[in-house]
Design an enzyme around this catalytic site. Sequence first.
Site, short mmCIF file in Angstrom:
data_model
loop_
_atom_site.label_atom_id
_atom_site.label_comp_id
_atom_site.label_asym_id
_atom_site.label_seq_id
_atom_site.Cartn_x
_atom_site.Cartn_y
_atom_site.Cartn_z
N LYS A 198 0.83 -1.20 0.00
CA LYS A 198 0.00 0.00 0.00
C LYS A 198 0.87 1.25 0.00
CE LYS A 198 -3.89 -1.87 2.68
NZ LYS A 198 -4.94 -1.68 1.68
N ARG B 147 -10.18 -11.75 1.93
CA ARG B 147 -11.05 -12.80 1.38
C ARG B 147 -10.37 -14.16 1.41
NH1 ARG B 147 -11.63 -9.49 -4.10
NH2 ARG B 147 -11.30 -7.83 -2.60
N1 BES Z 1 -7.88 -3.69 4.40
C1 BES Z 1 -8.20 -3.36 3.06
C2 BES Z 1 -9.55 -2.68 2.90
C3 BES Z 1 -9.73 -1.34 3.59
C4 BES Z 1 -9.58 -0.16 2.90
C5 BES Z 1 -10.12 -1.29 4.92
C6 BES Z 1 -9.80 1.05 3.53
C7 BES Z 1 -10.32 -0.09 5.55
C8 BES Z 1 -10.17 1.09 4.86
C9 BES Z 1 -8.22 -4.62 2.18
O1 BES Z 1 -7.46 -5.68 2.61
C10 BES Z 1 -7.69 -4.20 0.86
O2 BES Z 1 -6.58 -3.77 0.81
N2 BES Z 1 -8.50 -4.32 -0.17
C11 BES Z 1 -8.13 -3.94 -1.47
C12 BES Z 1 -8.74 -4.92 -2.44
C13 BES Z 1 -8.28 -4.71 -3.86
C14 BES Z 1 -6.82 -5.06 -4.00
C15 BES Z 1 -9.12 -5.58 -4.75
C16 BES Z 1 -8.65 -2.53 -1.73
O3 BES Z 1 -9.76 -2.22 -1.30
O4 BES Z 1 -7.93 -1.76 -2.35
ZN ZN Z 2 -5.43 -5.64 1.95
#
Ligand code: BES
Ligand code: ZN
Length: 496
Positions: A275, A349
Site C-alpha cells: 500500500k 477474502r
Molecule cells: N484492508 C483493506 C480494505 C480497507 C480499505 C479497509 C480502507 C479499511 C479502509 C483490504 O485488505 C484491501 O486492501 N482491499 C483492497 C482490495 C483490492 C486489492 C481488490 C482494496 O480495497 O484496495
Molecule cells: Zn489488503
Amino acid sequence: MADLHQFREAPEEPLDCIYILQSTDSDGLGGLEFSAKERKSLRAKAKALGPRGEEGEMISGECPLDIAHRVTFVGIGAENEVTHSRMREALVRVMRQATKNREYQIALGVPVKVHGLGAAESRLFVLREASISDYTYDQFKSKKNEFEKIDGLHILPLVKESEEELEERLEKVRLLRTSQQLARDLSNRPANDLNPETFAQAAKEMSEEVKGLRVTILGIKELQKEKMGGILGVSQGSEQEPRMIVIEHRPKKPKKSVVLVGKGVTFDSGGISIKPAAGMGAMKADMVGGATVMGVMRAVAELDLPIKVVGLIPAVENMPSGSAIRPGDVLTTANGKTVEVDNTDAEGRLILADALHYSARFNPDIVIDFASLTGACVVALGHEAAGMMGNDDDLLDELRKLGEEVGERVWPLPLYDEYLSYLKSEWADIKNVGGRWGGPVTAGTFLKQWVPEKVSWAHIDIAGVGYNEKEHNGLPKGASGFGVVLTATFLEKLLK
Ligand code: BES
Ligand code: ZN
C-alpha cells in the site's frame, strides 16, 4: 468510563452539574420525572438563561435545585432533525463540557427522542451512547486523557419510567458497553501490541472473565492439518504466526445455531502489492471484524442467550518479505478450491474463505461475517453505512431494519451471478480480485464460493465504518465497535 446510575433521590453531596437536552420545539422539562415544584423552578431558571434548543447551544447557570451546583441546557435542534448522529454529537458535547469544567459527577436528562424511533428504542440508544460517549483509548499515553475523570453519570428518569424499567435498561447498557469497549480497545491497539498471538490471548482472557465461553486456538500445525492454505498463505510473509480463534457459546438445548466470522488482519501492509505510505497506520485496525466478533461473543455469554453461537477469527499479519506470497501464486484453500493471488492486498477474502468453510462443522442456520474488506465499499457508501451482501433477502432485510434502529446502518448490495465471471482465472479455479469495477460485490461473490450449503449468510463490509480517521458523527477518532450492538440485538430477537 463513568459509572452509570439512575438518579432518583437527592444525593448527600450535590452533583456538579445537571445536563438537560432540549430541542427547539420543547424545553423538555415536561418529559423528565421532576416534582411540579422542581419543574417550576427549573423552568424559571431556563427562562432567565434563555436557551433556545438550537444545535450546539450550551447555556449554564446556577442550579435552582439542591441536587446539583449547576445546570446546563444543551441544544440539539429541531425534533424532526434529531438523527442518531446528532444525538451522539450532543452527548459527546456534554462529556467535553463536563471535562472542561471539572464536573466529575453529573446528571443527564434526555427527554428528546431520536426522530423516527419508538420510545423504547430511542431510550435504549440514548442510554447506550451516553454510557460510552466518554470512551477514549490512552493505553500508551503517559498523560491520560481527561475524559476518564468523569466518575459518575446519573441518568434522570423520564416521566413514567419506573425504577425497575430504567434499572433493567441500564443493566443491558452496562453489559453492551463493556462489549463495545472491548471491540474498540482491540482495534485501537497498535500492531506491535496486538498480533495474531496476543489477539488469541485476549480471547482466552475474555473466556476467563465471563462464564459460558470456550476458546480454542488453532496454531500453525492445526491450520496445516485443516489445509487452510488461505490463512497460511497470507501469513507466510510475516514473522508472526497465524492463528484461528474459535470462541464457542454452547447452551443446553440451543434454539438456533449461528456462526460469526470476523476478519482478523492485525496489520495490512498490502504485502508485496504494498500500500502507499499515507494512511497506512490505520491498517492496524484491519481486524475490526474480528474485534466485533469478540465483542458480540462477550455480550452473548453475559446475556446467556439460549442460542449456539460460534465466533471464528482468522488472525494473520499481511507483510511483504522474502517469504511472502507473490502476485501470480496459487493457493489451495480448505475446501480444495485453488485461488490465483493476483493482488496480495486482497488478503482478507483469502483468510475468510478458510474460515467460512470451517463454519460448516458447527451446523449453522445463519453465518454472518464482518470484515474491513474493500476500499471500494468506502468509495460507495462513505462512512454512513456498511455494505451488506448475502444469499437470503429476509435476513438482509431484518439486519437493515435493525441497523437503522440501533444506529449501525448496513446497506444492501447485490451479488448477481454475473460477477463471478469477473473473478475468472487462467491459472486456478478463481482469482482473488475482480478488476477495476464492483469492488465490494466481487469480494462478496468471492466469499460466497466458500459459504456452506443451505446456510443463510450475510457478509458485512465494515471498511468505512469500523475505524474513523477522525472524529465523525459523534464517534471518536479510531475504532467504533461497529456491529456489536447490531449483532447482539439481532441474536436476542432471533428468540422471539
Ligand atoms: N484492508 C483493506 C480494505 C480497507 C480499505 C479497509 C480502507 C479499511 C479502509 C483490504 O485488505 C484491501 O486492501 N482491499 C483492497 C482490495 C483490492 C486489492 C481488490 C482494496 O480495497 O484496495
Ligand atoms: Zn489488503
